[in-house]
Scaffold this motif. Structure first.
Motif, PDB file in Angstrom:
ATOM      1  N   SER A  21      63.785 -20.364  74.731  1.00  0.00           N
ATOM      2  CA  SER A  21      64.462 -19.491  75.624  1.00  0.00           C
ATOM      3  C   SER A  21      64.605 -17.993  74.422  1.00  0.00           C
ATOM      4  N   ALA A  22      64.922 -17.870  73.500  1.00  0.00           N
ATOM      5  CA  ALA A  22      64.137 -16.970  72.241  1.00  0.00           C
ATOM      6  C   ALA A  22      63.284 -15.871  72.701  1.00  0.00           C
ATOM      7  N   VAL A  23      61.890 -16.736  72.811  1.00  0.00           N
ATOM      8  CA  VAL A  23      60.746 -16.514  72.446  1.00  0.00           C
ATOM      9  C   VAL A  23      60.164 -16.147  73.888  1.00  0.00           C
ATOM     10  N   MET A  24      60.916 -16.837  74.988  1.00  0.00           N
ATOM     11  CA  MET A  24      60.452 -16.281  76.213  1.00  0.00           C
ATOM     12  C   MET A  24      61.186 -14.892  76.333  1.00  0.00           C
ATOM     13  N   ILE A  25      62.396 -14.385  76.048  1.00  0.00           N
ATOM     14  CA  ILE A  25      62.969 -13.708  76.275  1.00  0.00           C
ATOM     15  C   ILE A  25      62.602 -11.937  75.242  1.00  0.00           C
ATOM     16  N   VAL A  26      61.722 -12.472  74.439  1.00  0.00           N
ATOM     17  CA  VAL A  26      60.810 -11.693  74.056  1.00  0.00           C
ATOM     18  C   VAL A  26      59.154 -11.985  74.549  1.00  0.00           C
ATOM     19  N   LYS A  27      58.800 -12.443  74.832  1.00  0.00           N
ATOM     20  CA  LYS A  27      57.167 -12.176  75.178  1.00  0.00           C
ATOM     21  C   LYS A  27      57.372 -12.328  76.801  1.00  0.00           C
ATOM     22  N   THR A  28      58.244 -12.170  77.855  1.00  0.00           N
ATOM     23  CA  THR A  28      58.414 -12.356  79.071  1.00  0.00           C
ATOM     24  C   THR A  28      58.056 -10.694  79.064  1.00  0.00           C
ATOM     25  N   LYS A  29      57.103 -11.041  80.377  1.00  0.00           N
ATOM     26  CA  LYS A  29      56.868  -8.910  81.027  1.00  0.00           C
ATOM     27  C   LYS A  29      58.028  -8.794  81.850  1.00  0.00           C
ATOM     28  N   SER A  30      58.738 -10.074  82.601  1.00  0.00           N
ATOM     29  CA  SER A  30      59.638  -9.497  83.698  1.00  0.00           C
ATOM     30  C   SER A  30      61.151  -9.856  82.766  1.00  0.00           C
TER      31      SER A  30
END
Lengths: 164, 100
Positions: A21-30
């Motif tokens: 989740s933490a990685v996706m918070i940083v990486k997601t463009k939306s």
């Protein structure tokens, strides 16, 4: 035996969920998806708190943090039109700084805590409320005022702009 | 029984991810979300360390911290929306136009 196995499996799966989740918070463009992953991170933190024995804090995390804070962020992002997410060109410095901090923390953790294991504790609801209402009345009032300011901000954001 | 260092290690990993997100993004909302990742990691650190010293005090501080984080996010988000209404962007490099 089974309880310990359940505890370990829950810890491992929740750790994977939290890191992803933490990685996706940083990486997601939306931005909306980032905020949704923040909610997921909050839920995984609540599971950790419950595993350690802080059931009240866990409930509080889900109700106040995931239920109010993350929802507030999501609704505020909806109010903005889609914004372009830009990143700085050079990421080497930031990644190396974070790696260095991670290494230093890991070294400190290994030298100080060793192989100490956490035994789940039981924080009584009665004691927490007794302390909140008895010894911590002033901080409680300050927190209430802080929440009132948030309410006022929400009203100001939501009101219609008057054309001059 | 889960070893304490696993909780602390997880907290450090989340802190590092939050620092990376805070430093590589130019969008101020993404920076705020990365700050929230760091807040969650510090909360995990606080509660795991207070288990071995003072669980009751740790849980009280955590309750206050969660509530104040909600208020802080409210303040920041309202500033962001005002900024967006004035300059039409949430890029931190354009924040100079927001002064005065």
């Amino acid at each position: 035996m089974y309880i310990e196995m359940f505890e370990i499996v829950t810890f491992i799966s929740t750790s994977i969920l939290a890191i992803l989740s933490a990685v996706m918070i940083v990486k997601t463009k939306s931005l909306i998806y980032s905020a949704l992953f923040l909610g997921l991170l909050g839920i995984s933190m609540a599971i950790f708190f419950a595993l350690m024995g802080y059931q009240i804090v866990s409930l509080f995390q889900i109700i106040v943090y995931v239920g109010a804070t993350v929802t507030f962020i999501i609704f505020s992002i909806v109010m903005l039109r889609e914004t372009y997410v830009m990143e700085v060109s050079s990421k080497i410095l930031s990644v190396s700084t974070a790696t260095l901090i991670l290494l230093v923390f890991t070294a400190i953790i290994f030298y100080t805590t060793g192989t100490y294991s956490l035994i789940p504790i039981d924080v009584s609801y009665d004691k927490v409320t007794e302390l909140l209402m008895g010894n911590y009345t002033l901080p409680l009032i300050i927190v209430i005022f802080a929440l009132i300011t948030t309410l006022i901000e929400g009203i100001i954001i939501a009101r219609k702009e008057v054309e001059k | 029984m889960i070893p304490l260092f696993l909780y602390l290690l997880l907290s450090s990993i989340l802190l590092a991810i939050g620092i990376i997100g805070l430093t590589i993004n130019r969008n101020i909302i993404k920076m705020l979300l990365s700050l929230e990742v760091m807040f969650n990691s510090s909360l995990l650190l606080l509660l795991s360390l207070s288990t071995i010293s003072n669980p009751l005090g740790g849980s009280l501080i955590a309750i206050f911290a969660i509530t104040l984080a909600g208020a802080e996010v409210g303040v920041l988000v309202s500033i962001l929306i005002m900024m967006f209404r004035i300059i039409g962007d949430v890029d931190v490099f354009k924040i100079k136009k927001f002064r005065g």
